[in-house]
Design a protein around this motif. Structure first.
Motif, PDB file in Angstrom:
ATOM      1  N   UNK A   2       1.340  -1.233   0.104  1.00 56.36           N
ATOM      2  CA  UNK A   2       0.004   0.263  -0.043  1.00 56.36           C
ATOM      3  C   UNK A   2       1.090   1.307   0.147  1.00 56.36           C
ATOM      4  N   UNK A   3       0.647   2.192  -1.045  1.00 56.88           N
ATOM      5  CA  UNK A   3       1.215   3.108  -1.138  1.00 56.88           C
ATOM      6  C   UNK A   3       0.881   4.452   0.002  1.00 56.88           C
ATOM      7  N   UNK A   4       1.759   5.693   0.418  1.00 53.35           N
ATOM      8  CA  UNK A   4       1.899   6.443   1.233  1.00 53.35           C
ATOM      9  C   UNK A   4       1.005   7.020   1.389  1.00 53.35           C
ATOM     10  N   UNK A   5      -0.042   7.722  -0.263  1.00 56.09           N
ATOM     11  CA  UNK A   5      -0.353   8.810  -0.455  1.00 56.09           C
ATOM     12  C   UNK A   5      -2.419   7.518   0.157  1.00 56.09           C
ATOM     13  N   UNK A   6      -2.188   5.958  -0.727  1.00 57.63           N
ATOM     14  CA  UNK A   6      -3.513   5.044  -0.132  1.00 57.63           C
ATOM     15  C   UNK A   6      -3.107   4.734   1.973  1.00 57.63           C
ATOM     16  N   UNK A   7      -2.004   5.006   2.566  1.00 61.90           N
ATOM     17  CA  UNK A   7      -2.491   4.659   4.105  1.00 61.90           C
ATOM     18  C   UNK A   7      -3.043   5.988   4.509  1.00 61.90           C
ATOM     19  N   UNK A   8      -2.667   7.659   3.768  1.00 64.69           N
ATOM     20  CA  UNK A   8      -3.089   8.514   4.428  1.00 64.69           C
ATOM     21  C   UNK A   8      -4.556   8.704   4.196  1.00 64.69           C
ATOM     22  N   UNK A   9      -5.321   8.054   2.693  1.00 63.70           N
ATOM     23  CA  UNK A   9      -6.091   8.329   2.512  1.00 63.70           C
ATOM     24  C   UNK A   9      -6.618   7.425   3.777  1.00 63.70           C
ATOM     25  N   UNK A  10      -6.714   6.117   3.835  1.00 60.86           N
ATOM     26  CA  UNK A  10      -7.158   5.325   4.353  1.00 60.86           C
ATOM     27  C   UNK A  10      -7.389   5.821   6.321  1.00 60.86           C
ATOM     28  N   UNK A  11      -6.427   6.195   6.480  1.00 60.68           N
ATOM     29  CA  UNK A  11      -6.370   7.107   7.597  1.00 60.68           C
ATOM     30  C   UNK A  11      -7.450   8.125   8.210  1.00 60.68           C
ATOM     31  N   UNK A  12      -7.174   9.349   6.894  1.00 59.16           N
ATOM     32  CA  UNK A  12      -8.662   9.990   6.786  1.00 59.16           C
ATOM     33  C   UNK A  12      -9.654   9.697   6.648  1.00 59.16           C
ATOM     34  N   UNK A  13      -9.904   8.278   6.159  1.00 60.07           N
ATOM     35  CA  UNK A  13     -11.658   7.874   5.925  1.00 60.07           C
ATOM     36  C   UNK A  13     -11.897   7.632   7.596  1.00 60.07           C
ATOM     37  N   UNK A  14     -10.661   6.743   7.970  1.00 59.81           N
ATOM     38  CA  UNK A  14     -10.846   5.908   9.656  1.00 59.81           C
ATOM     39  C   UNK A  14     -11.497   7.067  10.577  1.00 59.81           C
ATOM     40  N   UNK A  15     -10.551   8.209   9.980  1.00 63.74           N
ATOM     41  CA  UNK A  15     -10.912   8.945  11.480  1.00 63.74           C
ATOM     42  C   UNK A  15     -12.541  10.095  11.245  1.00 63.74           C
ATOM     43  N   UNK A  16     -12.447  10.037   9.444  1.00 61.91           N
ATOM     44  CA  UNK A  16     -14.623  10.430   9.396  1.00 61.91           C
ATOM     45  C   UNK A  16     -15.085   9.889   9.965  1.00 61.91           C
ATOM     46  N   UNK A  17     -15.109   8.452   9.852  1.00 59.50           N
ATOM     47  CA  UNK A  17     -15.756   7.145  10.554  1.00 59.50           C
ATOM     48  C   UNK A  17     -15.791   7.330  12.087  1.00 59.50           C
ATOM     49  N   UNK A  18     -14.473   8.179  12.357  1.00 56.47           N
ATOM     50  CA  UNK A  18     -14.845   7.597  13.643  1.00 56.47           C
ATOM     51  C   UNK A  18     -15.417   8.665  14.846  1.00 56.47           C
ATOM     52  N   UNK A  19     -15.438   9.731  13.813  1.00 56.63           N
ATOM     53  CA  UNK A  19     -15.735  11.693  13.965  1.00 56.63           C
ATOM     54  C   UNK A  19     -17.323  11.170  14.077  1.00 56.63           C
ATOM     55  N   UNK A  20     -18.100  10.253  12.632  1.00 55.46           N
ATOM     56  CA  UNK A  20     -18.853  10.689  12.670  1.00 55.46           C
ATOM     57  C   UNK A  20     -19.972  10.117  13.055  1.00 55.46           C
ATOM     58  N   UNK A  21     -19.502   8.578  13.738  1.00 60.70           N
ATOM     59  CA  UNK A  21     -20.302   7.454  14.523  1.00 60.70           C
ATOM     60  C   UNK A  21     -20.399   8.223  16.125  1.00 60.70           C
ATOM     61  N   UNK A  22     -18.797   9.038  16.493  1.00 59.21           N
ATOM     62  CA  UNK A  22     -19.130   9.524  17.573  1.00 59.21           C
ATOM     63  C   UNK A  22     -20.134  10.871  17.549  1.00 59.21           C
ATOM     64  N   UNK A  23     -20.583  11.243  16.714  1.00 54.98           N
ATOM     65  CA  UNK A  23     -20.636  12.905  17.101  1.00 54.98           C
ATOM     66  C   UNK A  23     -22.618  11.677  16.511  1.00 54.98           C
ATOM     67  N   UNK A  24     -22.867  11.478  16.135  1.00 55.35           N
ATOM     68  CA  UNK A  24     -24.290   9.900  16.137  1.00 55.35           C
ATOM     69  C   UNK A  24     -24.276   9.940  17.064  1.00 55.35           C
ATOM     70  N   UNK A  25     -23.874   9.464  18.451  1.00 61.35           N
ATOM     71  CA  UNK A  25     -23.792   9.134  19.716  1.00 61.35           C
ATOM     72  C   UNK A  25     -23.879  10.080  20.609  1.00 61.35           C
ATOM     73  N   UNK A  26     -23.524  11.626  20.133  1.00 61.15           N
ATOM     74  CA  UNK A  26     -23.374  12.661  21.319  1.00 61.15           C
ATOM     75  C   UNK A  26     -24.814  12.857  21.368  1.00 61.15           C
ATOM     76  N   UNK A  27     -25.286  12.738  19.999  1.00 58.06           N
ATOM     77  CA  UNK A  27     -26.525  13.359  19.572  1.00 58.06           C
ATOM     78  C   UNK A  27     -27.713  12.973  20.291  1.00 58.06           C
ATOM     79  N   UNK A  28     -27.948  10.932  20.252  1.00 59.96           N
ATOM     80  CA  UNK A  28     -28.590  10.897  20.950  1.00 59.96           C
ATOM     81  C   UNK A  28     -28.741  10.626  22.062  1.00 59.96           C
TER      82      UNK A  28
END
Length: 299
Positions: free
Chosen positions: A1-27
């Motif tokens: 996996x290239x460095x660019x692809x790794x960075x993309x995965x990290x950013x995507x994971x962060x987006x999912x984590x923050x999004x899921x936490x935001x849903x939990x906070x909203x509940x």
């Protein structure tokens, strides 16, 4: 996996984590709102959906001119959007808030995760195939989990209220319906405009039916803050972040990261609002959430 692809995965994971936490906070904010104020779930549903729909469609119109007009002119898409709005998003949003009001945000959010089991059952029925081993185990785990949450391990009494259990199952059915009805229009037009139309249509229909232009009495600055978090953090922000994350890490990883939503809601409900969960309930939570891990690659 290239460095660019790794960075993309990290950013995507962060987006999912923050999004899921935001849903939990909203509940949890929804739970705090219902505990402190005499507010109907219909009014909150109408407001959060309408505002979110307007903002999502405004964002789409600014970025992709002509898309919204093309969607409206496409008769097949128009029918799909109507079904998605009323039988999907509206059902999902209302039953989830009603489940929170009847129980607590942690329990409601965990019960909503039964949607992945309902989707698996639906696929088995429509394809006329028997459940696979993972699906069978998941169904059994889901049943055990619901029993533990509803009875707290008692064989003689129901500890979770009837309305709490009813709306919890309704939230799961709504989430499953939302997921299934969104597939075709989202694959053609993208998630943001489809969700924007779904939110706006469902919100306006509910707005008119419940006459939500009348403000509930007794609302103050604290209530306004909770509503703002529910709309902007838990609906608009969470959805936008999570969808972006799905596009970068894929649906399987995103489904697993979404488990942070009920965990966040349960933790905040316990720490902030003083909700108490028994050992039996926690085991029930674990049983239901484990179905996500088992079925995430099956659906």
């Amino acid at each position: 996996m290239s460095m660019k692809e790794k960075d993309r995965k990290k950013i995507g994971t962060l987006c999912c984590v923050v999004g899921a936490v935001c849903w939990g906070v909203s509940g949890t904010c929804s739970e705090a709102l219902f505990r402190s104020y005499e507010i109907d779930t219909s009014w909150v549903t109408a407001i959060r959906m309408s505002v979110t729909g307007i903002l999502l469609l405004g964002w789409t119109a600014a970025r992709k001119k002509g898309t919204l007009t093309a969607m409206v002119k496409d008769k097949k898409t128009a029918v799909q959007l109507l079904l998605f709005a009323l039988a999907g998003l509206l059902l999902c949003q209302y039953t989830y808030l009603a489940a929170i009001k009847s129980s607590n945000s942690g329990t409601a959010t965990v019960l909503q995760n039964l949607s992945i089991v309902l989707i698996a059952i639906f696929i088995c029925i429509t394809t006329r195939t028997l459940p696979k081993k993972k699906q069978t185990v998941s169904i059994l785990l889901a049943l055990i989990g619901v029993w533990l949450i509803a009875t707290k391990g008692s064989f003689t009494s129901l500890e979770l209220s009837g309305p709490g259990l009813f709306w919890g199952f309704g939230a799961a059915a709504g989430a499953a319906s939302y997921s299934l009805l969104s597939r075709n229009p989202v694959s053609k037009w993208g998630s943001l405009p489809v969700t924007g139309f779904g939110m706006l249509i469902g919100g306006l229909v509910f707005f008119l039916i419940t006459r939500s232009w009348y403000l509930p009495t007794g609302l103050d600055g604290y209530a306004s803050l909770l509503l703002a978090i529910i709309v902007f953090v838990g609906t608009l922000g969470a959805f936008t972040l999570f969808v972006q994350g799905v596009s970068m890490v894929g649906p399987v990883t995103a489904a697993l990261l979404a488990c942070l939503e009920p965990l966040t809601a349960a933790l905040l409900s316990a720490v902030w609002l003083g909700s108490v969960f028994t050992a039996a309930e926690l085991i029930g939570f674990a049983c239901i959430l484990s179905t996500v891990f088992l079925l995430s690659r099956e659906i």
